[in-house]
Design a protein around this motif. Structure first.
Motif, PDB file in Angstrom:
ATOM      1  N   ALA A 137      67.338 108.504 110.067  1.00 56.04           N
ATOM      2  CA  ALA A 137      66.332 107.235 110.317  1.00 56.04           C
ATOM      3  C   ALA A 137      66.709 106.475 111.322  1.00 56.04           C
ATOM      4  CB  ALA A 137      66.262 106.287 108.801  1.00 56.04           C
ATOM      5  N   THR A 138      65.685 106.185 112.381  1.00 51.21           N
ATOM      6  CA  THR A 138      66.028 105.467 113.485  1.00 51.21           C
ATOM      7  C   THR A 138      66.284 104.044 113.335  1.00 51.21           C
ATOM      8  OG1 THR A 138      63.602 105.565 113.813  1.00 51.21           O
ATOM      9  CG2 THR A 138      64.712 106.975 115.290  1.00 51.21           C
ATOM     10  N   PHE A 139      65.430 103.378 112.715  1.00 52.88           N
ATOM     11  CA  PHE A 139      65.398 102.070 112.487  1.00 52.88           C
ATOM     12  C   PHE A 139      64.820 101.435 111.025  1.00 52.88           C
ATOM     13  CE2 PHE A 139      65.183 102.037 116.907  1.00 52.88           C
ATOM     14  CZ  PHE A 139      66.424 101.154 117.246  1.00 52.88           C
ATOM     15  N   ASN A 140      65.597 100.839 110.155  1.00 56.35           N
ATOM     16  CA  ASN A 140      64.975 100.309 108.876  1.00 56.35           C
ATOM     17  C   ASN A 140      64.549 101.396 107.887  1.00 56.35           C
ATOM     18  OD1 ASN A 140      65.414  97.627 109.991  1.00 56.35           O
ATOM     19  ND2 ASN A 140      63.327  97.823 111.020  1.00 56.35           N
ATOM     20  N   GLY A 141      65.265 102.569 108.172  1.00 56.17           N
ATOM     21  CA  GLY A 141      64.964 103.713 106.877  1.00 56.17           C
ATOM     22  C   GLY A 141      64.164 104.475 107.225  1.00 56.17           C
ATOM     23  N   ASP A 142      63.079 104.557 108.399  1.00 59.98           N
ATOM     24  CA  ASP A 142      62.393 105.519 108.686  1.00 59.98           C
ATOM     25  C   ASP A 142      62.099 105.382 110.348  1.00 59.98           C
ATOM     26  OD1 ASP A 142      60.539 103.309 109.040  1.00 59.98           O
ATOM     27  OD2 ASP A 142      59.360 103.378 107.352  1.00 59.98           O
ATOM     28  N   HIS A 143      61.025 105.964 110.593  1.00 59.27           N
ATOM     29  CA  HIS A 143      60.739 106.164 112.135  1.00 59.27           C
ATOM     30  C   HIS A 143      59.395 105.529 112.326  1.00 59.27           C
ATOM     31  CE1 HIS A 143      63.831 109.236 112.108  1.00 59.27           C
ATOM     32  NE2 HIS A 143      63.258 109.746 110.870  1.00 59.27           N
ATOM     33  N   LYS A 144      59.250 104.436 111.912  1.00 64.30           N
ATOM     34  CA  LYS A 144      58.084 103.518 112.232  1.00 64.30           C
ATOM     35  C   LYS A 144      57.975 103.209 113.635  1.00 64.30           C
ATOM     36  CE  LYS A 144      56.750 100.538 108.794  1.00 64.30           C
ATOM     37  NZ  LYS A 144      58.252 100.622 108.587  1.00 64.30           N
ATOM     38  N   ARG A 145      58.858 102.745 114.393  1.00 64.37           N
ATOM     39  CA  ARG A 145      59.160 102.524 115.611  1.00 64.37           C
ATOM     40  C   ARG A 145      58.584 103.469 116.753  1.00 64.37           C
ATOM     41  NH1 ARG A 145      63.901  98.154 116.901  1.00 64.37           N
ATOM     42  NH2 ARG A 145      63.585  97.010 115.100  1.00 64.37           N
ATOM     43  N   ILE A 146      59.055 104.693 116.156  1.00 63.50           N
ATOM     44  CA  ILE A 146      58.712 106.010 117.150  1.00 63.50           C
ATOM     45  C   ILE A 146      57.311 106.230 116.946  1.00 63.50           C
ATOM     46  CG2 ILE A 146      59.040 108.640 117.384  1.00 63.50           C
ATOM     47  CD1 ILE A 146      61.770 108.080 116.406  1.00 63.50           C
ATOM     48  N   ILE A 147      56.705 106.135 115.719  1.00 68.16           N
ATOM     49  CA  ILE A 147      55.232 106.388 115.855  1.00 68.16           C
ATOM     50  C   ILE A 147      54.459 105.270 116.463  1.00 68.16           C
ATOM     51  CG2 ILE A 147      53.420 106.377 113.832  1.00 68.16           C
ATOM     52  CD1 ILE A 147      54.955 108.769 113.542  1.00 68.16           C
ATOM     53  N   ARG A 148      54.890 104.258 116.219  1.00 62.70           N
ATOM     54  CA  ARG A 148      54.222 103.053 117.052  1.00 62.70           C
ATOM     55  C   ARG A 148      54.366 103.144 118.395  1.00 62.70           C
ATOM     56  NH1 ARG A 148      56.842  97.862 115.307  1.00 62.70           N
ATOM     57  NH2 ARG A 148      55.767  98.386 113.341  1.00 62.70           N
ATOM     58  N   TRP A 149      55.447 103.622 118.838  1.00 65.30           N
ATOM     59  CA  TRP A 149      55.556 104.060 120.372  1.00 65.30           C
ATOM     60  C   TRP A 149      54.562 105.095 120.780  1.00 65.30           C
ATOM     61  CZ3 TRP A 149      56.834 108.741 122.489  1.00 65.30           C
ATOM     62  CH2 TRP A 149      56.729 108.635 123.962  1.00 65.30           C
ATOM     63  N   GLN A 150      54.638 106.130 120.017  1.00 66.61           N
ATOM     64  CA  GLN A 150      53.687 107.308 120.306  1.00 66.61           C
ATOM     65  C   GLN A 150      52.196 106.828 120.193  1.00 66.61           C
ATOM     66  OE1 GLN A 150      53.452 110.274 117.202  1.00 66.61           O
ATOM     67  NE2 GLN A 150      52.977 111.801 118.569  1.00 66.61           N
ATOM     68  N   THR A 151      51.588 105.932 119.350  1.00 67.52           N
ATOM     69  CA  THR A 151      50.392 105.546 119.341  1.00 67.52           C
ATOM     70  C   THR A 151      50.062 104.676 120.685  1.00 67.52           C
ATOM     71  OG1 THR A 151      50.284 105.324 116.906  1.00 67.52           O
ATOM     72  CG2 THR A 151      48.562 103.980 118.118  1.00 67.52           C
ATOM     73  N   GLU A 152      50.945 103.968 121.049  1.00 69.39           N
ATOM     74  CA  GLU A 152      50.810 103.298 122.458  1.00 69.39           C
ATOM     75  C   GLU A 152      50.640 104.252 123.533  1.00 69.39           C
ATOM     76  OE1 GLU A 152      53.976 100.487 122.359  1.00 69.39           O
ATOM     77  OE2 GLU A 152      53.136  99.234 120.836  1.00 69.39           O
ATOM     78  N   TRP A 153      51.514 105.025 123.584  1.00 70.46           N
ATOM     79  CA  TRP A 153      51.508 106.120 124.585  1.00 70.46           C
ATOM     80  C   TRP A 153      50.228 106.963 124.875  1.00 70.46           C
ATOM     81  CZ3 TRP A 153      51.076 110.609 127.171  1.00 70.46           C
ATOM     82  CH2 TRP A 153      52.088 110.860 128.354  1.00 70.46           C
ATOM     83  N   GLN A 154      49.829 107.284 123.672  1.00 66.89           N
ATOM     84  CA  GLN A 154      48.383 108.003 123.520  1.00 66.89           C
ATOM     85  C   GLN A 154      47.279 107.167 123.689  1.00 66.89           C
ATOM     86  OE1 GLN A 154      48.812 109.283 119.380  1.00 66.89           O
ATOM     87  NE2 GLN A 154      49.867 111.532 120.022  1.00 66.89           N
ATOM     88  N   ALA A 155      47.440 105.960 123.582  1.00 63.75           N
ATOM     89  CA  ALA A 155      46.155 104.929 123.891  1.00 63.75           C
ATOM     90  C   ALA A 155      46.311 104.907 125.436  1.00 63.75           C
ATOM     91  CB  ALA A 155      46.542 103.672 123.383  1.00 63.75           C
ATOM     92  N   CYS A 156      47.246 104.720 126.158  1.00 60.76           N
ATOM     93  CA  CYS A 156      47.475 104.703 127.625  1.00 60.76           C
ATOM     94  C   CYS A 156      46.739 105.864 128.184  1.00 60.76           C
ATOM     95  CB  CYS A 156      48.626 104.290 128.052  1.00 60.76           C
ATOM     96  SG  CYS A 156      49.244 102.653 127.568  1.00 60.76           S
ATOM     97  N   ASP A 157      47.188 106.775 127.814  1.00 63.53           N
ATOM     98  CA  ASP A 157      46.744 108.574 128.206  1.00 63.53           C
ATOM     99  C   ASP A 157      45.542 108.582 127.995  1.00 63.53           C
ATOM    100  OD1 ASP A 157      47.475 110.890 129.423  1.00 63.53           O
ATOM    101  OD2 ASP A 157      47.579 111.820 127.331  1.00 63.53           O
ATOM    102  N   GLU A 158      44.916 108.200 126.807  1.00 61.27           N
ATOM    103  CA  GLU A 158      43.495 108.318 126.811  1.00 61.27           C
ATOM    104  C   GLU A 158      42.593 107.503 127.785  1.00 61.27           C
ATOM    105  OE1 GLU A 158      40.182 109.021 123.041  1.00 61.27           O
ATOM    106  OE2 GLU A 158      42.091 107.930 122.698  1.00 61.27           O
ATOM    107  N   LEU A 159      43.075 106.389 127.899  1.00 62.57           N
ATOM    108  CA  LEU A 159      42.408 105.628 128.901  1.00 62.57           C
ATOM    109  C   LEU A 159      42.881 106.109 130.386  1.00 62.57           C
ATOM    110  CD1 LEU A 159      43.394 101.884 127.927  1.00 62.57           C
ATOM    111  CD2 LEU A 159      41.282 102.781 128.207  1.00 62.57           C
TER     112      LEU A 159
END
Length: 257
Positions: A137-159
């Protein structure tokens, strides 16, 4: 990747709103731990039970041994909503998605794009996605921060791929600059993953633009100025540069390939 249907049966009178909250809470917990993929989950009520069809990295992704503390809490909250633990119906392997990595890599990288639903942590030897729940687990017991970063990266990529508004330039800055907030968060996550797994972990820095192919090949590492990071042969037919000191891989500008 694999498709499964979860079925939630009521053991007592309940309400749609209570069931919806409990089921969606569980699905979000699974997503934050990398056990299910995607952003939206259709939940239907049919023949006295609730059903959700999900995409998973592996056939065994929902095994109890992979559950995060948040997943365990969400499972316990199903009882309060008068729902039994979900029954799993395996549908089959998804023919339109990538196969998850099953081997321990010699190196790994943080890489995604707006068309990918899979884990952004990739096996550096094969580029296959590594299921997040297979990592500590990366932070606080799971991988929420990685998922959030991925969502932001993908949003920028789509733009930037749409190239239809001025927002394209702001998005490109986030994807290509080592001074951007997106890079800083992703590079820090990369370091955290490397620390936890003890496996060299790199960050993919996207590259477009540039004057010509010659100047592209001569450009130094944008983070430390290393002029010796151009590789004789591209890694995985994609990455032409690698800076071991900065843990960055990049490509020759797509405009000149």
């Amino acid at each position: 990747m694999h498709v499964v249907e979860l079925r939630f049966e009521c053991f007592d009178n309940t309400t749609i709103s209570a069931a919806e909250k409990a089921i969606n809470g569980l699905l979000e917990a699974y997503r934050a731990n990398g056990q299910v993929l995607g952003r939206e989950f259709a939940v239907a009520f049919n023949e006295g039970e609730f059903r959700a069809r999900l995409l998973m990295p592996e056939k065994s992704s929902l095994s109890k041994r992979f559950n995060s503390p948040w997943v365990e809490l969400a499972l316990s909250e199903l009882t309060e909503a008068k729902l039994l633990a979900p029954r799993e119906k395996y549908i089959g392997q998804d023919i339109n998605s990538e196969v998850s990595s099953t081997e321990t890599p010699s190196w790994q990288l943080l890489y995604t794009s707006y068309v990918h639903m899979c884990s952004p942590v990739r096996n550096g030897d094969t580029l296959q996605p590594i299921p997040l729940y297979q990592l500590p687990a990366t932070f606080n017991g799971d991988h929420k921060r990685i998922i959030r970063w991925q969502t932001e990266w993908q949003a920028c990529d789509e733009l930037q791929m749409a190239a239809a508004t001025k927002a394209e330039f702001a998005a490109l800055e986030e994807l290509t600059s080592p001074k951007s907030d997106l890079f800083r968060r992703g590079w820090d996550l990369r370091g955290r993953i490397e620390y936890l797994t003890k496996i060299p972990t790199y960050y993919y820095l996207y590259r477009v633009g540039g004057d010509n192919l010659a100047s592209e090949k001569a450009r130094p590492c944008p983070r430390c100025g290393n002029k010796e990071w151009l590789l004789e042969e591209p890694l995985l037919d994609m990455f032409h540069f690698r800076c071991d000191a900065c843990r960055i891989v990049s490509n020759i500008s797509w405009d000149h390939l």
